[in-house]
Design a protein around this motif. Structure first.
Motif, PDB file in Angstrom:
ATOM      1  N   ILE A 178      -3.070 -11.520   1.289  1.00  0.00           N
ATOM      2  CA  ILE A 178      -4.320 -12.233   1.074  1.00  0.00           C
ATOM      3  C   ILE A 178      -3.992 -13.650   0.633  1.00  0.00           C
ATOM      4  CG2 ILE A 178      -6.453 -12.354  -0.265  1.00  0.00           C
ATOM      5  CD1 ILE A 178      -6.334  -9.321  -0.537  1.00  0.00           C
ATOM      6  N   GLN A 238     -12.014  -8.840  -3.095  1.00  0.00           N
ATOM      7  CA  GLN A 238     -11.459  -8.141  -4.247  1.00  0.00           C
ATOM      8  C   GLN A 238     -10.688  -6.932  -3.743  1.00  0.00           C
ATOM      9  OE1 GLN A 238     -15.109  -7.751  -6.772  1.00  0.00           O
ATOM     10  NE2 GLN A 238     -13.699  -8.590  -8.308  1.00  0.00           N
ATOM     11  N   TYR A 239      -9.417  -6.850  -4.153  1.00  0.00           N
ATOM     12  CA  TYR A 239      -8.555  -5.728  -3.777  1.00  0.00           C
ATOM     13  C   TYR A 239      -8.442  -4.800  -4.982  1.00  0.00           C
ATOM     14  CZ  TYR A 239      -4.266  -3.169  -2.717  1.00  0.00           C
ATOM     15  OH  TYR A 239      -3.333  -2.183  -2.519  1.00  0.00           O
ATOM     16  N   ARG A 266      -7.904   1.819  -3.712  1.00  0.00           N
ATOM     17  CA  ARG A 266      -7.429   1.507  -2.360  1.00  0.00           C
ATOM     18  C   ARG A 266      -8.616   1.073  -1.495  1.00  0.00           C
ATOM     19  NH1 ARG A 266      -2.759   2.244  -0.667  1.00  0.00           N
ATOM     20  NH2 ARG A 266      -3.230   3.237   1.304  1.00  0.00           N
ATOM     21  N   ARG A 267      -9.251  -0.021  -1.983  1.00  0.00           N
ATOM     22  CA  ARG A 267     -10.462  -0.543  -1.354  1.00  0.00           C
ATOM     23  C   ARG A 267     -10.436  -2.064  -1.443  1.00  0.00           C
ATOM     24  NH1 ARG A 267     -14.586   0.556  -5.259  1.00  0.00           N
ATOM     25  NH2 ARG A 267     -15.026  -1.612  -5.626  1.00  0.00           N
ATOM     26  N   ILE A 268     -11.004  -2.718  -0.420  1.00  0.00           N
ATOM     27  CA  ILE A 268     -11.147  -4.171  -0.437  1.00  0.00           C
ATOM     28  C   ILE A 268     -12.613  -4.493  -0.202  1.00  0.00           C
ATOM     29  CG2 ILE A 268     -10.440  -6.365   0.579  1.00  0.00           C
ATOM     30  CD1 ILE A 268      -7.952  -4.867   1.658  1.00  0.00           C
ATOM     31  N   THR A 302       0.856  -1.177   0.000  1.00  0.00           N
ATOM     32  CA  THR A 302       0.000   0.000   0.000  1.00  0.00           C
ATOM     33  C   THR A 302       0.896   1.233   0.000  1.00  0.00           C
ATOM     34  OG1 THR A 302      -0.112  -0.062   2.408  1.00  0.00           O
ATOM     35  CG2 THR A 302      -1.876  -1.159   1.204  1.00  0.00           C
ATOM     36  N   TYR A 324      -3.435  -7.830   7.660  1.00  0.00           N
ATOM     37  CA  TYR A 324      -2.900  -6.483   7.419  1.00  0.00           C
ATOM     38  C   TYR A 324      -2.290  -6.001   8.735  1.00  0.00           C
ATOM     39  CZ  TYR A 324      -2.933  -1.736   5.392  1.00  0.00           C
ATOM     40  OH  TYR A 324      -2.591  -0.505   4.896  1.00  0.00           O
ATOM     41  N   SER A 376      -6.667  -1.891  -6.230  1.00  0.00           N
ATOM     42  CA  SER A 376      -5.455  -1.139  -5.877  1.00  0.00           C
ATOM     43  C   SER A 376      -5.551   0.339  -6.245  1.00  0.00           C
ATOM     44  CB  SER A 376      -4.224  -1.780  -6.509  1.00  0.00           C
ATOM     45  OG  SER A 376      -4.345  -1.819  -7.914  1.00  0.00           O
ATOM     46  N   MET A 403      -7.219 -12.632   5.004  1.00  0.00           N
ATOM     47  CA  MET A 403      -6.430 -11.424   4.825  1.00  0.00           C
ATOM     48  C   MET A 403      -5.766 -11.067   6.145  1.00  0.00           C
ATOM     49  SD  MET A 403      -7.401  -7.479   3.994  1.00  0.00           S
ATOM     50  CE  MET A 403      -7.666  -7.106   5.713  1.00  0.00           C
TER      51      MET A 403
END
Length: 165
Positions: free
Chosen positions: A51, A88-89, A94-96, A41, A75, A91, A73
């Motif tokens: 993940i 679903q990532y 910047r959301r999952i 990130t 983090y 990029s 996942m």
């Protein structure tokens, strides 16, 4: 030795070489049979979001990773662990997005259970949605250090109960 059995160090080293032909050909989804994917990130260099799942796909055009089956996942930078049927990532955004029996644990105490949860990375915010006719469940550890502290005003007195005969 097949490429998917190489140690993670080799996969990271050859990651660009593996994705470059896909980007040139213009394939929409790039299925990978790895057991995990690590996403860096921005602004959090060296603090990966990992993940793991049964299968994963990477879309080079949209830069979206889709993980399906037994998704886990981790983090560590945000002390977040999550499980779901799919994640679903995104990029770029910047959301999952998690879906399917989602369970998220943060800081080892706070948790969310829902059918769908969106995690907005930059905001550090979760948005949870339940299954039809169900509810979302959240459990938060609340610091009650002020509960036992004496208050400035005495509690109100209640009149004594009078029994009638």
């Amino acid at each position: 030795m097949p490429w998917y059995q190489l140690p993670k160090l080799h996969i990271r080293r050859f990651g660009l070489a593996l994705m470059l032909p896909v980007a040139l050909v213009g394939t929409i989804a790039f299925p990978i049979q790895l057991q995990s994917a690590t996403a860096q990130t921005s602004g959090q260099q060296g603090r990966p979001l990992q993940i793991k799942s049964d299968t994963q796909e990477y879309d080079a055009k949209t830069q979206v990773v889709t993980a399906r089956g037994n998704v886990q996942m981790v983090y560590p930078a945000r002390q977040i662990q999550a499980t779901a049927a799919q994640a679903q990532y995104f990029s770029k955004e910047r959301r999952i997005d998690f879906s399917g029996n989602v369970y998220i644990l943060q800081q080892g105490a706070n948790s969310i259970r829902a059918e769908k949860v969106t995690y907005l990375i930059d905001e550090g915010r979760f948005v949870a949605l339940p299954q039809n006719n169900r509810q979302v469940e959240s459990i938060y550890l609340v610091n009650d250090s002020n509960v036992n502290a004496p208050s400035a005003a005495p509690p109100p007195k209640t009149p004594p109960f009078k029994r009638s005969n």
